[in-house]
Design a protein around this motif. Sequence first.
Motif, PDB file in Angstrom:
ATOM      1  N   GLN A  32       0.833  -1.204   0.000  1.00 10.54           N
ATOM      2  CA  GLN A  32       0.000   0.000   0.000  1.00 10.54           C
ATOM      3  C   GLN A  32       0.869   1.257   0.000  1.00 10.54           C
ATOM      4  OE1 GLN A  32      -2.505  -0.230   3.437  1.00 10.54           O
ATOM      5  NE2 GLN A  32      -3.881  -1.755   2.564  1.00 10.54           N
ATOM      6  N   GLY A  33       1.850   1.270   0.893  1.00  9.76           N
ATOM      7  CA  GLY A  33       2.711   2.445   1.018  1.00  9.76           C
ATOM      8  C   GLY A  33       3.508   2.722  -0.238  1.00  9.76           C
ATOM      9  N   ALA A  34       3.934   1.666  -0.916  1.00 11.08           N
ATOM     10  CA  ALA A  34       4.722   1.828  -2.131  1.00 11.08           C
ATOM     11  C   ALA A  34       3.883   2.383  -3.272  1.00 11.08           C
ATOM     12  CB  ALA A  34       5.341   0.502  -2.540  1.00 11.08           C
ATOM     13  N   ARG A  35       2.557   2.204  -3.197  1.00 16.93           N
ATOM     14  CA  ARG A  35       1.677   2.708  -4.251  1.00 16.93           C
ATOM     15  C   ARG A  35       1.205   4.134  -4.005  1.00 16.93           C
ATOM     16  NH1 ARG A  35      -0.637  -2.586  -3.796  1.00 16.93           N
ATOM     17  NH2 ARG A  35      -2.382  -1.717  -2.605  1.00 16.93           N
ATOM     18  N   ALA A  36       1.646   4.763  -2.925  1.00 15.34           N
ATOM     19  CA  ALA A  36       1.205   6.121  -2.603  1.00 15.34           C
ATOM     20  C   ALA A  36       1.719   7.107  -3.649  1.00 15.34           C
ATOM     21  CB  ALA A  36       1.704   6.519  -1.214  1.00 15.34           C
ATOM     22  N   LEU A  37       0.815   7.638  -4.465  1.00 16.91           N
ATOM     23  CA  LEU A  37       1.203   8.529  -5.558  1.00 16.91           C
ATOM     24  C   LEU A  37       1.844   9.812  -5.056  1.00 16.91           C
ATOM     25  CD1 LEU A  37      -1.913   8.210  -7.920  1.00 16.91           C
ATOM     26  CD2 LEU A  37       0.286   7.059  -8.137  1.00 16.91           C
ATOM     27  N   THR A  38       1.367  10.315  -3.910  1.00 17.25           N
ATOM     28  CA  THR A  38       1.878  11.604  -3.426  1.00 17.25           C
ATOM     29  C   THR A  38       3.368  11.565  -3.152  1.00 17.25           C
ATOM     30  OG1 THR A  38       1.260  10.996  -1.157  1.00 17.25           O
ATOM     31  CG2 THR A  38      -0.317  12.318  -2.418  1.00 17.25           C
ATOM     32  N   ARG A  39       3.892  10.388  -2.867  1.00 16.44           N
ATOM     33  CA  ARG A  39       5.310  10.279  -2.522  1.00 16.44           C
ATOM     34  C   ARG A  39       6.215  10.776  -3.648  1.00 16.44           C
ATOM     35  NH1 ARG A  39       6.467   7.631   1.713  1.00 16.44           N
ATOM     36  NH2 ARG A  39       4.830   6.065   1.547  1.00 16.44           N
ATOM     37  N   ASN A  42       4.675  14.776  -5.561  1.00 18.27           N
ATOM     38  CA  ASN A  42       5.061  16.061  -4.972  1.00 18.27           C
ATOM     39  C   ASN A  42       6.312  16.636  -5.613  1.00 18.27           C
ATOM     40  OD1 ASN A  42       2.902  16.227  -3.263  1.00 18.27           O
ATOM     41  ND2 ASN A  42       3.944  15.341  -1.501  1.00 18.27           N
ATOM     42  N   SER A  43       7.114  15.789  -6.288  1.00 18.42           N
ATOM     43  CA  SER A  43       8.284  16.315  -6.987  1.00 18.42           C
ATOM     44  C   SER A  43       7.864  17.168  -8.179  1.00 18.42           C
ATOM     45  CB  SER A  43       9.180  15.165  -7.466  1.00 18.42           C
ATOM     46  OG  SER A  43       8.513  14.340  -8.399  1.00 18.42           O
ATOM     47  N   ILE A  44       6.643  16.986  -8.651  1.00 22.02           N
ATOM     48  CA  ILE A  44       6.086  17.842  -9.700  1.00 22.02           C
ATOM     49  C   ILE A  44       5.433  19.074  -9.085  1.00 22.02           C
ATOM     50  CG2 ILE A  44       4.409  17.998 -11.577  1.00 22.02           C
ATOM     51  CD1 ILE A  44       6.780  16.183 -12.199  1.00 22.02           C
ATOM     52  N   PHE A  45       4.550  18.851  -8.127  1.00 25.22           N
ATOM     53  CA  PHE A  45       3.774  19.958  -7.571  1.00 25.22           C
ATOM     54  C   PHE A  45       4.645  20.965  -6.807  1.00 25.22           C
ATOM     55  CE2 PHE A  45       0.389  16.495  -7.429  1.00 25.22           C
ATOM     56  CZ  PHE A  45      -0.162  16.882  -8.642  1.00 25.22           C
ATOM     57  N   ALA A  46       5.746  20.507  -6.225  1.00 25.27           N
ATOM     58  CA  ALA A  46       6.604  21.397  -5.433  1.00 25.27           C
ATOM     59  C   ALA A  46       7.621  22.156  -6.293  1.00 25.27           C
ATOM     60  CB  ALA A  46       7.345  20.594  -4.364  1.00 25.27           C
ATOM     61  N   GLU A 135      13.410  11.783  -9.744  1.00 22.28           N
ATOM     62  CA  GLU A 135      14.074  12.274 -10.945  1.00 22.28           C
ATOM     63  C   GLU A 135      13.450  11.641 -12.184  1.00 22.28           C
ATOM     64  OE1 GLU A 135      16.094  14.312 -13.562  1.00 22.28           O
ATOM     65  OE2 GLU A 135      16.029  14.729 -11.396  1.00 22.28           O
ATOM     66  N   ASP A 136      13.145  10.361 -12.101  1.00 18.97           N
ATOM     67  CA  ASP A 136      12.433   9.668 -13.181  1.00 18.97           C
ATOM     68  C   ASP A 136      11.088  10.329 -13.421  1.00 18.97           C
ATOM     69  OD1 ASP A 136      11.494   7.857 -15.052  1.00 18.97           O
ATOM     70  OD2 ASP A 136      11.549   6.117 -13.715  1.00 18.97           O
ATOM     71  N   MET A 137      10.404  10.699 -12.345  1.00 19.92           N
ATOM     72  CA  MET A 137       9.097  11.345 -12.445  1.00 19.92           C
ATOM     73  C   MET A 137       9.201  12.668 -13.188  1.00 19.92           C
ATOM     74  SD  MET A 137       5.836  11.220 -11.578  1.00 19.92           S
ATOM     75  CE  MET A 137       4.507  12.424 -11.725  1.00 19.92           C
ATOM     76  N   ARG A 138      10.163  13.483 -12.826  1.00 21.45           N
ATOM     77  CA  ARG A 138      10.300  14.795 -13.470  1.00 21.45           C
ATOM     78  C   ARG A 138      10.630  14.666 -14.960  1.00 21.45           C
ATOM     79  NH1 ARG A 138      12.407  16.083  -8.155  1.00 21.45           N
ATOM     80  NH2 ARG A 138      14.447  15.260  -8.729  1.00 21.45           N
ATOM     81  N   SER A 139      11.604  13.834 -15.272  1.00 21.16           N
ATOM     82  CA  SER A 139      12.011  13.709 -16.676  1.00 21.16           C
ATOM     83  C   SER A 139      10.917  13.053 -17.513  1.00 21.16           C
ATOM     84  CB  SER A 139      13.318  12.929 -16.780  1.00 21.16           C
ATOM     85  OG  SER A 139      13.173  11.617 -16.270  1.00 21.16           O
ATOM     86  N   SER A 140      10.239  12.057 -16.961  1.00 25.19           N
ATOM     87  CA  SER A 140       9.169  11.374 -17.698  1.00 25.19           C
ATOM     88  C   SER A 140       7.966  12.288 -17.899  1.00 25.19           C
ATOM     89  CB  SER A 140       8.744  10.104 -16.958  1.00 25.19           C
ATOM     90  OG  SER A 140       9.811   9.184 -16.864  1.00 25.19           O
ATOM     91  N   PHE A 141       7.659  13.085 -16.903  1.00 25.67           N
ATOM     92  CA  PHE A 141       6.551  14.043 -17.019  1.00 25.67           C
ATOM     93  C   PHE A 141       6.821  15.022 -18.151  1.00 25.67           C
ATOM     94  CE2 PHE A 141       4.978  18.310 -15.824  1.00 25.67           C
ATOM     95  CZ  PHE A 141       3.620  18.077 -15.878  1.00 25.67           C
ATOM     96  N   LEU A 142       8.026  15.551 -18.215  1.00 25.39           N
ATOM     97  CA  LEU A 142       8.358  16.504 -19.270  1.00 25.39           C
ATOM     98  C   LEU A 142       8.340  15.849 -20.652  1.00 25.39           C
ATOM     99  CD1 LEU A 142      11.204  18.578 -17.567  1.00 25.39           C
ATOM    100  CD2 LEU A 142       8.829  19.273 -17.995  1.00 25.39           C
ATOM    101  N   THR A 143       8.681  14.580 -20.710  1.00 25.39           N
ATOM    102  CA  THR A 143       8.595  13.858 -21.979  1.00 25.39           C
ATOM    103  C   THR A 143       7.152  13.770 -22.452  1.00 25.39           C
ATOM    104  OG1 THR A 143      10.567  12.540 -21.500  1.00 25.39           O
ATOM    105  CG2 THR A 143       9.028  11.650 -23.120  1.00 25.39           C
ATOM    106  N   VAL A 144       6.238  13.498 -21.511  1.00 28.59           N
ATOM    107  CA  VAL A 144       4.816  13.410 -21.855  1.00 28.59           C
ATOM    108  C   VAL A 144       4.279  14.772 -22.287  1.00 28.59           C
ATOM    109  CG1 VAL A 144       2.491  12.990 -20.935  1.00 28.59           C
ATOM    110  CG2 VAL A 144       4.353  11.416 -20.386  1.00 28.59           C
ATOM    111  N   THR A 145       4.572  15.813 -21.527  1.00 27.69           N
ATOM    112  CA  THR A 145       3.999  17.127 -21.835  1.00 27.69           C
ATOM    113  C   THR A 145       4.639  17.785 -23.049  1.00 27.69           C
ATOM    114  OG1 THR A 145       5.488  18.258 -20.265  1.00 27.69           O
ATOM    115  CG2 THR A 145       3.326  17.537 -19.439  1.00 27.69           C
ATOM    116  N   ALA A 146       5.846  17.353 -23.414  1.00 30.76           N
ATOM    117  CA  ALA A 146       6.494  17.931 -24.594  1.00 30.76           C
ATOM    118  C   ALA A 146       5.669  17.695 -25.855  1.00 30.76           C
ATOM    119  CB  ALA A 146       7.894  17.344 -24.762  1.00 30.76           C
TER     120      ALA A 146
END
Length: 211
Positions: A32-39, A42-46, A135-146
């Motif tokens: 359950q804890g490993a699936r917590a999206l906020t973890r 927050n690297s995007i929202f912050a 770091e994976d989250m940030r780079s992957s997010f930018l790949t999607v939004t590009a």
Amino acid sequence: MIGLLGLLALQLVVPSSEGRTIEQRITILAEQGARALTRIENSIFADPDMRSEIRRVGFVRGCNAVTETSRAVLARHHERIVEVVRAAIDEVIPESSLAQAQVLSLTVGSLAIYDRRVDSAVERIGVAELEAAREDMRSSFLTVTAALQDADDPNANSITPRADIARALSVSGDWDMDDQHHLAMACSEYRIPEAMRPTISGDGPISEETY
């Protein structure tokens, strides 16, 4: 008053502890804890640059990009984060508390008192694993939004919270899309199916720490 996320969690079915060993209980809680999206979300929202990117493509597409990316990133890092959460649970929650718990959740029930302490232990124990995922989250997010064009709707970032949530969080008017807490809460609200949304009530504001 119960926190907002606690109220939302009450709408979900949480596993019963009946017939489960201590080891099985820890495994369920760690998963359950490993699936917590906020973890990792927050690297995007912050990050001001990431919030700007969400505004560029518009709230709905930006929130969808966060959701799509976070699920993919969590899948890639799942096994390592599970081990970190398991170690945190072993460190923080007494075996007697695990044995007495009727439901297996750190959000509701008797184990909820350990939620923040487990989170703190996860951040301390899993520094390297979490930073890699973020770091994976940030780079992957930018790949999607590009691949997304600029929003052409002038109201694409004018999002109003439901009246009960606005009252509980003392929000006046629209969500502030450049406030990390507002943006995280707006995205969380957007993703909850209407049939699963509780009505939030209470006499005082809910702390931003609840989300």
